[in-house]
Design a protein around this motif. Structure first.
Motif, PDB file in Angstrom:
ATOM      1  N   LEU A   1     -40.195  26.675   0.895  1.00 23.22           N
ATOM      2  CA  LEU A   1     -39.349  26.452  -0.275  1.00 23.22           C
ATOM      3  C   LEU A   1     -39.889  25.378  -1.213  1.00 23.22           C
ATOM      4  CD1 LEU A   1     -35.789  26.648   1.306  1.00 23.22           C
ATOM      5  CD2 LEU A   1     -37.024  28.409   0.052  1.00 23.22           C
ATOM      6  N   ARG A   2     -40.876  24.635  -0.778  1.00 22.42           N
ATOM      7  CA  ARG A   2     -41.425  23.574  -1.619  1.00 22.42           C
ATOM      8  C   ARG A   2     -42.166  24.193  -2.795  1.00 22.42           C
ATOM      9  NH1 ARG A   2     -45.940  20.444   0.990  1.00 22.42           N
ATOM     10  NH2 ARG A   2     -47.200  21.803  -0.273  1.00 22.42           N
ATOM     11  N   PRO A   3     -41.816  23.778  -4.001  1.00 22.35           N
ATOM     12  CA  PRO A   3     -42.511  24.352  -5.158  1.00 22.35           C
ATOM     13  C   PRO A   3     -43.955  23.873  -5.201  1.00 22.35           C
ATOM     14  CG  PRO A   3     -41.075  22.586  -5.866  1.00 22.35           C
ATOM     15  CD  PRO A   3     -40.827  22.789  -4.388  1.00 22.35           C
ATOM     16  N   SER A   4     -44.821  24.794  -5.485  1.00 19.59           N
ATOM     17  CA  SER A   4     -46.221  24.413  -5.591  1.00 19.59           C
ATOM     18  C   SER A   4     -46.544  24.138  -7.056  1.00 19.59           C
ATOM     19  CB  SER A   4     -47.117  25.520  -5.055  1.00 19.59           C
ATOM     20  OG  SER A   4     -46.930  26.701  -5.786  1.00 19.59           O
ATOM     21  N   ILE A   5     -47.333  23.139  -7.279  1.00 22.22           N
ATOM     22  CA  ILE A   5     -47.727  22.767  -8.633  1.00 22.22           C
ATOM     23  C   ILE A   5     -49.057  23.442  -8.918  1.00 22.22           C
ATOM     24  CG2 ILE A   5     -48.348  20.854 -10.137  1.00 22.22           C
ATOM     25  CD1 ILE A   5     -46.541  19.088  -8.412  1.00 22.22           C
TER      26      ILE A   5
END
Length: 147
Positions: A35-39
Motif C-alpha cells: 500500500l505504500r505509494p511509490s515515488i
C-alpha cells in the motif's frame, strides 16, 4: 509427571503465540509494502504530458456520488479541473527536471472563455521560465487553437 506436562504445554503455547506474532508481523509488512505509494523517478530534461479530457471547468458538475455512479456506468461527462492544469504547470515551471510540456489536445472538448484564458496564461507563465510548450492533436477546434 503432571508438572512436566504442564510445563511442556506452557512452552508449546508460548511457541504458538510467538509464531503467530511472527506471521502477523510478516503479513503486516507485506500489506504496508503493497500500500505504500511509490515515488516515480523523473529524469532530467523530461517532458510533462498534459492531456485534458472533456470540458475545462472550475468546479465539477453534479454531486460526487452521482459522478462516481456515472463513471462506473460509463455515462458520465468528462471534465478536467482548471486548478489541476494550472497547478501542474506551476509545479513544473519550478521543477528543474521538467524541460518541456506536451499538450495532447485530442480529447479537449472546450471550456468557458475565462477558464481557457487562465489555462493559456499558465502556459505563458511556464513558457516565460524558458521552457518549451508543444501542442499536438489530430483536429483542432477553436478552443484548442486558443489554448
Amino acid at each position: 509427571m503432571g508438572k512436566f506436562f504442564a510445563t511442556l504445554w506452557r512452552g508449546l503455547d508460548g511457541l504458538r503465540k510467538f509464531l503467530h506474532l511472527i506471521v502477523l508481523l510478516v503479513l503486516f509488512g507485506i500489506l504496508v509494502g503493497a500500500l505504500r505509494p511509490s515515488i516515480p523517478h523523473i529524469a532530467n530534461d523530461s517532458a510533462l504530458i498534459i492531456r485534458p479530457e472533456g470540458t475545462i471547468v472550475e468546479q465539477l458538475s453534479g454531486d460526487p456520488l452521482q459522478r462516481a455512479l456515472d463513471q462506473v456506468q460509463g455515462t458520465g461527462q468528462s471534465e478536467t479541473l482548471l486548478w489541476d492544469l494550472t497547478d501542474a504547470l506551476k509545479t513544473a515551471k519550478d521543477d528543474k527536471r521538467i524541460a518541456n510540456v506536451v499538450l495532447d489536445l485530442d480529447d479537449l472538448a472546450g471550456g468557458g472563455q475565462p477558464s481557457l484564458a487562465e489555462f493559456a496564461a499558465a502556459l505563458d507563465d511556464f513558457r516565460a521560465a524558458g521552457k518549451k510548450v508543444l501542442a499536438r492533436g489530430t483536429v483542432f477546434t477553436q478552443e484548442q487553437y486558443y489554448v
